[in-house]
Design a protein around this motif. Structure first.
Motif, PDB file in Angstrom:
ATOM      1  N   ARG A 154      37.602   0.678  73.031  1.00  0.00           N
ATOM      2  CA  ARG A 154      39.033   0.436  73.122  1.00  0.00           C
ATOM      3  C   ARG A 154      39.721   0.287  71.774  1.00  0.00           C
ATOM      4  NH1 ARG A 154      40.957  -0.641  77.942  1.00  0.00           N
ATOM      5  NH2 ARG A 154      42.723  -1.789  77.051  1.00  0.00           N
ATOM      6  N   GLY A 155      38.996   0.480  70.657  1.00  0.00           N
ATOM      7  CA  GLY A 155      39.595   0.207  69.359  1.00  0.00           C
ATOM      8  C   GLY A 155      39.684  -1.289  69.110  1.00  0.00           C
TER       9      GLY A 155
ATOM     10  N   ILE B 229      33.447  -2.667  63.219  1.00  0.00           N
ATOM     11  CA  ILE B 229      34.739  -1.968  63.288  1.00  0.00           C
ATOM     12  C   ILE B 229      34.543  -0.519  63.687  1.00  0.00           C
ATOM     13  CG2 ILE B 229      36.724  -1.211  61.935  1.00  0.00           C
ATOM     14  CD1 ILE B 229      36.321  -3.759  60.213  1.00  0.00           C
ATOM     15  N   ARG B 230      33.595   0.149  63.059  1.00  0.00           N
ATOM     16  CA  ARG B 230      33.350   1.572  63.361  1.00  0.00           C
ATOM     17  C   ARG B 230      32.984   1.766  64.830  1.00  0.00           C
ATOM     18  NH1 ARG B 230      35.632   5.335  60.263  1.00  0.00           N
ATOM     19  NH2 ARG B 230      35.084   5.171  58.058  1.00  0.00           N
ATOM     20  N   HIS B 231      32.108   0.913  65.355  1.00  0.00           N
ATOM     21  CA  HIS B 231      31.675   1.063  66.741  1.00  0.00           C
ATOM     22  C   HIS B 231      32.838   0.910  67.714  1.00  0.00           C
ATOM     23  CE1 HIS B 231      27.154   0.084  65.882  1.00  0.00           C
ATOM     24  NE2 HIS B 231      27.527   1.257  65.450  1.00  0.00           N
ATOM     25  N   SER B 232      33.832   0.123  67.338  1.00  0.00           N
ATOM     26  CA  SER B 232      34.971  -0.083  68.233  1.00  0.00           C
ATOM     27  C   SER B 232      35.828   1.164  68.404  1.00  0.00           C
ATOM     28  CB  SER B 232      35.846  -1.236  67.712  1.00  0.00           C
ATOM     29  OG  SER B 232      35.158  -2.463  67.795  1.00  0.00           O
ATOM     30  N   PHE B 233      35.641   2.137  67.520  1.00  0.00           N
ATOM     31  CA  PHE B 233      36.416   3.372  67.619  1.00  0.00           C
ATOM     32  C   PHE B 233      35.594   4.521  68.197  1.00  0.00           C
ATOM     33  CE2 PHE B 233      38.792   0.934  64.499  1.00  0.00           C
ATOM     34  CZ  PHE B 233      40.089   1.099  64.970  1.00  0.00           C
TER      35      PHE B 233
ATOM     36  N   PHE C  34      36.051  -4.088  79.595  1.00  0.00           N
ATOM     37  CA  PHE C  34      35.410  -3.187  78.641  1.00  0.00           C
ATOM     38  C   PHE C  34      35.619  -3.587  77.176  1.00  0.00           C
ATOM     39  CE2 PHE C  34      35.801  -0.453  82.406  1.00  0.00           C
ATOM     40  CZ  PHE C  34      34.488  -0.023  82.537  1.00  0.00           C
ATOM     41  N   CYS C  35      36.223  -4.729  76.910  1.00  0.00           N
ATOM     42  CA  CYS C  35      36.360  -5.167  75.525  1.00  0.00           C
ATOM     43  C   CYS C  35      35.039  -5.714  74.993  1.00  0.00           C
ATOM     44  CB  CYS C  35      37.440  -6.247  75.407  1.00  0.00           C
ATOM     45  SG  CYS C  35      39.129  -5.613  75.526  1.00  0.00           S
ATOM     46  N   HIS C  36      34.892  -5.675  73.671  1.00  0.00           N
ATOM     47  CA  HIS C  36      33.731  -6.223  72.983  1.00  0.00           C
ATOM     48  C   HIS C  36      34.194  -7.317  72.037  1.00  0.00           C
ATOM     49  CE1 HIS C  36      30.621  -2.877  73.720  1.00  0.00           C
ATOM     50  NE2 HIS C  36      31.676  -2.589  74.436  1.00  0.00           N
TER      51      HIS C  36
END
Length: 337
Positions: A326-327, A317-321, A220-222
């Motif tokens: 997963r941040g 960065i925003r989408h990762s939160f 699930f990482c990007h």
């Protein structure tokens, strides 16, 4: 031996000796009544096992000890080197090459679609069922591969884990030896995965990402575009666009300056990205605010916010939160005061 060749909307059956090189002349009617000769020689070695219902394009070469299943479609100019196999509902586009021992597709429900000009290396295994406990043998599962990919020896790429999803590989990727791309991954274009890069299920990779050897990416990482993952890294959270990570538990190590320069980013763009990165991730005095405050400050910066690459990095960065993400990878707090 009976062979089936499909041209346009018309089906043609040909009988020929398995000991001969096949050279079939097919004349097709096109608009305006013109007749076009599309003949090209094809070769099927007598030691190959090719099902009579397989659809074989023009100029195909099938070497000894190969096997081609009944639902397979081989595009024009495909080459199957000795001991390579194509199973199940699998379609190869034009000019694909399977090196010795390569296996593409399997007989489980679903299909594998391979685009044009793909090279699949020695003993690579592409489009087989996933290694996921959620998988049910009756589910249709899918793999789609684009064009111009170089998939090297001993690589494995699996189909999706369920019928509502699919594993997708884009165009122009170099996937080096012994890499693994698990079920439901989404891979973009022009990426380079060095040897033994391992992507768990549901990983998303954008474009122009470069991993060094023995990189491991958690499910699930990007991985954002133009990022770089150092050798031996274990990546358990997202890597934003343009950034570089490394470490046994990967941490942000700055921008991928070498990659950005190689891919033609301007000096002004790189300077703006460095300024934004420093403001967000590098503390310059003891009165620095929280991460959220620093990120918001850059988002409101009158000069930086108008630079497209900076906006793209901030958005990444925003989408990762987001709630289902997963941040981002941890970053070191630098204090240069």
């Amino acid at each position: 031996m009976l062979r089936f060749l499909k041209v346009g909307n018309r089906s043609h059956f040909f009988f020929f000796s398995a000991l001969q090189i096949r050279s079939v002349r097919v004349v097709v009617d096109v608009a305006g009544g013109e007749r076009v000769d599309t003949s090209k020689p094809s070769f099927i070695h007598p030691a190959a096992v090719v099902h009579p219902n397989a659809v074989i394009g023009q100029g195909v070469s099938i070497g000894p000890f190969c096997s081609v299943s009944s639902s397979v479609k081989l595009g024009n100019g495909c080459q199957l080197f000795p001991g390579s196999h194509v199973f199940g509902s699998t379609e190869l586009g034009d000019n694909c090459m399977l090196m010795t021992g390569a296996v593409v597709g399997d007989d489980y429900p679903g299909c594998t679609i391979i685009g044009n000009n793909n090279r699949i290396g020695y003993h690579a295994v592409i489009g087989v069922k996933c290694q996921d406990m959620k998988y049910k043998p009756e589910d249709e599962c899918f793999l789609e591969v684009g064009h111009n990919n170089d998939i090297r020896e001993h690589t494995s790429i699996h189909r999706s884990s369920k019928s509502t999803d699919r594993t997708v590989i884009g165009n122009g990727n170099l996937i080096m030896g012994s890499c693994h791309i698990a079920h439901d991954c989404k891979i973009g274009n022009n990426n380079i995965f060095a040897n033994n890069t391992l992507l768990a299920g549901h990983v998303e990779v954008e474009d122009y990402v470069h991993t060094a050897g023995a990189t491991v990416v958690h499910q699930f990482c990007h991985l954002g575009s133009f990022s770089f993952l150092g050798g031996g890294s274990v990546v358990s959270q997202d890597v934003p666009k343009y950034m570089m990570v490394s470490g046994e538990r990967a941490e942000l190590r700055g921008l991928n300056l070498v990659g950005l320069t190689r891919y033609g980013f301007s000096i002004e763009e790189i300077r703006s990205l460095r300024t934004a990165y420093r403001k967000i991730f590098m503390c310059v005095d003891g009165n620095v605010g929280s991460f959220e405050e620093r990120l918001a400050e850059v988002e409101q910066h009158e000069n930086l916010v108008h630079v497209p690459v900076v906006r793209a990095m901030l958005q990444s960065i925003r989408h990762s939160f987001a709630e289902d993400r997963r941040g981002i990878c941890k970053f070191r707090h630098w204090n240069v005061s």
